[in-house]
Design a protein around this motif. Structure first.
Motif, PDB file in Angstrom:
ATOM      1  N   THR A 153     -58.370 -63.878  47.090  1.00 25.16           N
ATOM      2  CA  THR A 153     -57.973 -63.848  45.696  1.00 25.16           C
ATOM      3  C   THR A 153     -58.231 -62.465  45.119  1.00 25.16           C
ATOM      4  O   THR A 153     -59.291 -61.893  45.316  1.00 25.16           O
ATOM      5  CB  THR A 153     -58.770 -64.879  44.890  1.00 25.16           C
ATOM      6  N   VAL A 154     -57.260 -61.930  44.440  1.00 24.29           N
ATOM      7  CA  VAL A 154     -57.460 -60.611  43.863  1.00 24.29           C
ATOM      8  C   VAL A 154     -57.502 -60.738  42.355  1.00 24.29           C
ATOM      9  O   VAL A 154     -56.866 -61.605  41.779  1.00 24.29           O
ATOM     10  CB  VAL A 154     -56.333 -59.654  44.278  1.00 24.29           C
ATOM     11  N   ASP A 155     -58.262 -59.893  41.749  1.00 29.01           N
ATOM     12  CA  ASP A 155     -58.435 -59.978  40.313  1.00 29.01           C
ATOM     13  C   ASP A 155     -57.532 -58.971  39.637  1.00 29.01           C
ATOM     14  O   ASP A 155     -57.863 -57.800  39.505  1.00 29.01           O
ATOM     15  CB  ASP A 155     -59.902 -59.694  39.984  1.00 29.01           C
ATOM     16  N   ILE A 156     -56.394 -59.444  39.169  1.00 27.24           N
ATOM     17  CA  ILE A 156     -55.487 -58.488  38.552  1.00 27.24           C
ATOM     18  C   ILE A 156     -55.920 -58.170  37.131  1.00 27.24           C
ATOM     19  O   ILE A 156     -55.447 -57.219  36.547  1.00 27.24           O
ATOM     20  CB  ILE A 156     -54.032 -58.985  38.563  1.00 27.24           C
ATOM     21  N   ALA A 157     -56.838 -58.969  36.606  1.00 24.52           N
ATOM     22  CA  ALA A 157     -57.311 -58.659  35.262  1.00 24.52           C
ATOM     23  C   ALA A 157     -58.010 -57.310  35.259  1.00 24.52           C
ATOM     24  O   ALA A 157     -57.936 -56.551  34.314  1.00 24.52           O
ATOM     25  CB  ALA A 157     -58.266 -59.741  34.787  1.00 24.52           C
ATOM     26  N   GLU A 202     -53.113 -55.630  42.969  1.00 23.38           N
ATOM     27  CA  GLU A 202     -52.047 -56.472  42.451  1.00 23.38           C
ATOM     28  C   GLU A 202     -51.882 -57.668  43.355  1.00 23.38           C
ATOM     29  O   GLU A 202     -52.280 -57.638  44.508  1.00 23.38           O
ATOM     30  CB  GLU A 202     -50.751 -55.671  42.410  1.00 23.38           C
ATOM     31  N   PRO A 203     -51.339 -58.764  42.811  1.00 27.51           N
ATOM     32  CA  PRO A 203     -51.129 -59.904  43.693  1.00 27.51           C
ATOM     33  C   PRO A 203     -50.163 -59.497  44.789  1.00 27.51           C
ATOM     34  O   PRO A 203     -49.142 -58.891  44.530  1.00 27.51           O
ATOM     35  CB  PRO A 203     -50.512 -60.965  42.781  1.00 27.51           C
ATOM     36  N   THR A 204     -50.507 -59.832  45.994  1.00 24.53           N
ATOM     37  CA  THR A 204     -49.722 -59.356  47.117  1.00 24.53           C
ATOM     38  C   THR A 204     -48.491 -60.214  47.318  1.00 24.53           C
ATOM     39  O   THR A 204     -48.492 -61.400  47.007  1.00 24.53           O
ATOM     40  CB  THR A 204     -50.558 -59.419  48.397  1.00 24.53           C
ATOM     41  N   ARG A 205     -47.473 -59.584  47.835  1.00 26.97           N
ATOM     42  CA  ARG A 205     -46.377 -60.389  48.349  1.00 26.97           C
ATOM     43  C   ARG A 205     -46.811 -60.818  49.736  1.00 26.97           C
ATOM     44  O   ARG A 205     -47.454 -60.054  50.452  1.00 26.97           O
ATOM     45  CB  ARG A 205     -45.101 -59.568  48.442  1.00 26.97           C
TER      46      ARG A 205
END
Lengths: 254, 350
Positions: free
Chosen positions: B8-12, B17-20
């Motif tokens: 899980t990545v924290d884009i906040a 960035e959320p990965t494709r």
């Protein structure tokens, strides 16, 4: 003093012989979170459906932004800047978050291709990433079907969708019901952000501490009527429960 | 679950960035890839077993021609099944459209013999085929989307009714005159030396169908409605109109398939399409389109159509009893749906 956005008076709604709303009134102001609470069967969901255009009241008066309106469909409500987060999570589980965000509002490519209905998927994905990040929605993947995400993430997307497109008022029907503690906090943060941006938020919830934590005003519904109104700062759980169960009522509320 | 939270990545925070998902992740998650591998394996096995007989131009041509009509039906069926609907009537509508077209072309020809008819008459015949196919599609669509009758029942009804109507029109015997000009060009003609015209038309329809499904708003709404009809409706999508359009499209394509069949067989083949509907549905599902809606692809359908066709050809060449083919296909079909179920359950639990 913030302006009155939505003013519903004496709404009546029958389902066959069942009277779901018996002259319910409701008000929502810009820049505030108003909680709509009531026991099961008090008519909360019916009221929200009538106020968001999903159903039409049998009688009563509806004013939005000072003008009398008839919300004959959710599309009409949306055109006025009203969005709704539904209790049963109206998302398409097989579509990815970006597709869900843009559902019914797809961006099309410029020129001839766009006129043929060709979607601009890259633009939608870029915009979705920006919007999600502004709202603090964390997603591990922007193109996985939303059904493969956790319940909280799914809910976040549903909330984000309404917030992104609303310009005036957002209804949230039990937006935190299925969520864990952390995710619940995040949704409440989003609610506050939306309010601070000057929009009105109507929060329907069973969770009294949550209502007290986030609501600026509280309206209580019982047996299809508004029975009490409170300011969020000086009310106790006991008073709310009293109003919900009929132990306490305010003469001027209806 | 640990891998999930780690990834899980924290884009906040703007870090990541959320990965494709990688190509492999996106691809391996679908049944389509596995079923494509099955098809490749079959072709390899048959080619190794009998390279002299299987890897020939003639085998390839007949394989493609036999698949062409089913492919046109399959394109429409893919749309219908993605909306979580079904259309059992395609085979009967195909016959009805063929009969209407053949009768019209005979009626426009001297002594009711359309063999010598010109292109004007043929084009009228084509138009009649498309319109009579579309009419059944429209009826199906209105009954399903407006009257809210389950698609299984509606199209079971039109399955019987369209066939009955075709038999009434012809008194049960096939129309036997078909314009020679049509049979020689669309029916058995080839372009570029070796490619059958029938196949070119089917490929054209398939490519257009694929583009519409993958890249357009119409395609997106088709997925959305199959995935969650109520959500689509609340998002302001005209669900009823869309469903009617989809069934109408299937009808028109069945009409076209009827015309193609007429050109190829040079007769109406009234009794020859009773299991087309099941073959097409099996192919679509085999190709990874989910019977529960919301998921599927045209490329999957293409693969799903070629598996039974390749099996039949291969068995004939290897002198295996052809009766094994439906058994083998059915086993693969049931396995494919089972995998789909397991995958959905795993997903919905997460």
């Amino acid at each position: 003093m913030s302006e009155l956005l939505l003013d519903a008076k004496d709404l009546v709604k029958h389902y066959g012989s069942v009277e779901a709303l018996r002259g319910a009134s409701f008000q929502a102001f810009a820049g505030e979170v108003v909680a709509l609470i009531g026991d099961n069967g008090a008519g909360k969901s019916t009221l929200v459906k009538c106020l968001s255009g999903v159903q039409q009241p049998d009688s009563g008066e509806l004013r939005f932004d000072g003008k009398q309106v008839v919300l004959d469909s959710p599309t009409t409500a949306r055109r006025l800047g009203i969005e709704t987060v539904y209790q049963d999570l109206a998302v398409a589980p097989d579509l990815d978050p970006a597709a869900n965000l843009f559902l019914g509002r797809e961006l099309r490519k410029p020129g001839l291709l766009g006129r043929l209905g060709v979607l601009d998927k890259a633009a939608m994905r870029r915009r979705a990433i920006t919007e999600f990040s502004q709202l603090g929605v964390r997603l591990q993947s922007i193109d996985a079907p939303i059904g493969s995400l956790s319940g909280g993430q799914r809910q976040s997307v549903a909330v984000a969708r309404s917030v992104v497109w609303a310009s005036k008022l957002v209804f949230m029907d039990e937006p935190t019901a299925a969520l864990g503690v952390v995710q619940r906090e995040r949704v409440l943060d989003v609610i506050k952000k939306v309010r601070d941006a000057g929009m009105g938020v109507v929060l329907i919830s069973h969770n009294m501490p949550e209502v007290l934590a986030v609501a600026d005003r509280i309206e209580v519904l019982r047996l299809g009527r508004r029975v009490a109104r409170f300011s969020g700062s000086d009310v106790t759980v006991e008073q709310l429960v009293g109003a919900m169960t009929g132990a306490l009522s305010q003469e001027d509320a209806a | 679950m640990t891998t999930r939270s780690e990834s899980t990545v924290d884009i906040a925070n703007g870090d990541v960035e959320p990965t494709r998902r990688s190509l492999w992740q996106r691809v391996s998650g679908s049944n389509t890839v596995w079923i494509a591998l099955v098809l490749v394996a079959l072709i390899v096995v048959f080619s190794i077993a009998r390279p002299d007989a299987f890897l020939t131009l003639f085998t390839a041509q007949t394989l493609l021609i036999e698949a062409a009509v089913l492919l046109v039906l399959g394109v429409g069926m893919t749309f219908v099944i993605i909306t979580s609907g079904i259309d059992l009537s395609v085979g009967s509508v195909l016959i009805f459209a063929g009969v209407m077209a053949a009768k019209t072309m005979e009626g426009l020809s001297p002594r009711s013999d359309s063999t010598g008819a010109g292109w004007g008459v043929i084009l009228v015949g084509l138009l009649v085929a498309l319109v009579s196919g579309g009419a059944w599609g429209l009826v199906n669509g209105l009954l399903i989307a407006r009257a809210k009758i389950p698609p299984l029942i509606v199209t079971l009804g039109s399955f019987g009714a369209a066939l009955g109507a075709a038999q009434l029109i012809t008194d049960g015997s096939d129309v036997r005159t078909v314009p020679k000009a049509l049979a020689r060009t669309l029916g058995s003609g080839t372009s570029l030396g070796v490619v059958p015209n029938l196949v070119i038309l089917a490929v054209l329809i398939t490519v257009v169908g694929d583009l519409v499904l993958r890249t357009t708003r119409f395609g997106r709404y088709t997925y959305a409605i199959g995935s969650n009809e109520e959500a689509a409706r609340r998002a302001g999508i005209a669900v009823t109109r869309h469903l009617v359009t989809v069934y109408l499209m299937v009808g028109v394509l069945a009409g076209l398939a009827g015309f193609m069949s007429l050109a190829y067989f040079r007769t109406t083949t009234i009794s020859g399409h009773s299991t087309d509907n099941l073959n097409v549905i099996a192919a679509v599902v085999l190709g990874g389109t989910s019977l529960f809606g919301g998921m599927g692809s045209i490329i999957g359908t293409v693969i799903g159509i070629f598996i039974p066709a390749v099996l039949t050809k291969g068995f004939v060449i290897l002198h295996v009893q052809a009766f094994w083919q439906p058994i083998a296909v059915s086993a693969v079909l049931v396995a494919a749906v089972w995998f789909d179920q397991v995958r959905r359950r795993a997903r919905d639990q997460s």
